[in-house]
Design an enzyme around this catalytic site. Sequence first.
Site, PDB file in Angstrom:
ATOM      1  N   SER A   1      -1.346  -0.779  -4.521  1.00 15.60           N
ATOM      2  CA  SER A   1      -1.924   0.480  -4.994  1.00 15.60           C
ATOM      3  C   SER A   1      -1.561   1.577  -4.004  1.00 15.60           C
ATOM      4  O   SER A   1      -1.017   1.313  -2.930  1.00 15.60           O
ATOM      5  CB  SER A   1      -3.449   0.379  -5.130  1.00 15.60           C
TER       6      SER A   1
ATOM      7  N   TYR B   1       3.673  -0.064  -2.004  1.00 13.64           N
ATOM      8  CA  TYR B   1       3.443  -0.221  -3.445  1.00 13.64           C
ATOM      9  C   TYR B   1       4.649   0.277  -4.228  1.00 13.64           C
ATOM     10  O   TYR B   1       5.112  -0.373  -5.177  1.00 13.64           O
ATOM     11  CB  TYR B   1       2.182   0.558  -3.810  1.00 13.64           C
TER      12      TYR B   1
ATOM     13  N   GLU C   1       0.835  -1.197   0.000  1.00  8.68           N
ATOM     14  CA  GLU C   1       0.000   0.000   0.000  1.00  8.68           C
ATOM     15  C   GLU C   1       0.869   1.246   0.000  1.00  8.68           C
ATOM     16  O   GLU C   1       1.775   1.381   0.823  1.00  8.68           O
ATOM     17  CB  GLU C   1      -0.905   0.038   1.240  1.00  8.68           C
ATOM     18  N   CYS C   2       0.593   2.156  -0.898  1.00 12.74           N
ATOM     19  CA  CYS C   2       1.252   3.462  -0.966  1.00 12.74           C
ATOM     20  C   CYS C   2       2.765   3.297  -0.956  1.00 12.74           C
ATOM     21  O   CYS C   2       3.337   2.872  -1.950  1.00 12.74           O
ATOM     22  CB  CYS C   2       0.760   4.365   0.167  1.00 12.74           C
ATOM     23  N   GLY C   3       3.460   3.596   0.134  1.00  7.67           N
ATOM     24  CA  GLY C   3       4.899   3.419   0.161  1.00  7.67           C
ATOM     25  C   GLY C   3       5.307   1.996  -0.127  1.00  7.67           C
ATOM     26  O   GLY C   3       6.310   1.746  -0.817  1.00  7.67           O
TER      27      GLY C   3
END
Length: 429
Positions: free
Chosen positions: A420, A326, A322-324
């Site tokens: 994502s 990802y 997730e985010c970082g």
Amino acid sequence: MNGLMIAAPSSGSGKTTVTLGLMRALRRRGLSIAPGKAGPDYIDPAFHTAASGKPCFNYDPWAMRPELLLANAAAAAEDGSVLIMEAMMGLFDGAADGTGAPADLAAALGLAVILVVDCARLSHSVAALVGGYARHRDDVRVAGVILNRVGSDRHEGMLRDALAGIAMPVFGVLRQDAALKLPERHLGLVQAGEHGSLEAFIDHAAMRVASGCDLEAVLAAATPLTVGERAGTLKPLGQRTAVARDVAFAFCYEHLLSGWRGQGAEVTFFSPLADEAPDPRADAVYLPGGYPELHAEQLSNASNFRAAMHKAAGGGARVFGECGGYMVLGEGLVAADGGRYEMLGLLPLVTSFAERKRHLGYRRVTPVDDVFFRGPMTAHEFHYATIVSEGAAEPLFTVRDAAGLDLGRAGLRRRNVAGSFMHLIDFSE
């Protein structure tokens, strides 16, 4: 269990510092403090845990079903004598349509509100400000105020006189103190784990709160908490999930970890920054968000972590970022100075902080397929990265913002590896 919400007219009023000081001061009196944070923020809960000694749950009235809010409160009640909830932004600030404000949460859980008011540039006008907040909603009770950043005895007298005119209790007064300012960066406060003198800061805040506030009056203002039964959370990624946890991967919701354990999953932790490998027995690996951009060189040189992640993915473990996280699953990360660092290369993705763009807001996401997730979910997005290049892979989600605007497809999936920029929170009704 009784509960309180520490709120403010706006961000920057000092509610985090007051909350930390209050938690520590009450803990020193022998109370078991259940910490809480309104909204999707990851950073403040780590400070709350440090001050209270207990895990901090998020309570998000926009992104969480009502039953999950009440279940989180029930979980807190099992291990605490008073819930201290820190609001986000201003008391009545929420999503673009106004929903999901801390006031909604106070009403749903039956929390009395203590308003922290930054008085550095206020005197008699404080009565109009506080009076407006107190009258704005009949289902939200402002029990009293803590006056912050007060300049002098004379200043305090003017403020107290003004509030006496509207019969608003003053629970405390805190004078201006440069030592009560927490350092910040682009996503909010510098993380608790990176604060070199965090304990000293919290102790100083506790001393100021204990000396400047009537703690008995604060406790007397707390109201019985509305709680519910346990509610289902998002399904665990695997029966045995290895979770990355260090200052580069710190953004992980407590309600999800608790929910996974409640569904029978085993959760283990490892540190990529320490070049640790995930548990080799894990059938899932989760790389949560954080600040990989601040540690890109160290991550690119973490050879043991890299080899173990490729082995886990090659062996069929479900790998999700997730985010970082990802960005770390991608091929490369371009730092703010333009330097490129090689990441894991498990997804065909290159991200950059040299070309900054803010992405912020609540999201409703629907999986494109059911390989990782089923059904629509709520999420939150907050980052400054841009996608430089994206290769061939399946999209992970279709996305809408809080107002229902179609944002298209987002995220990538390649076989058993996916990710994502969205931080998943709950099922979407």
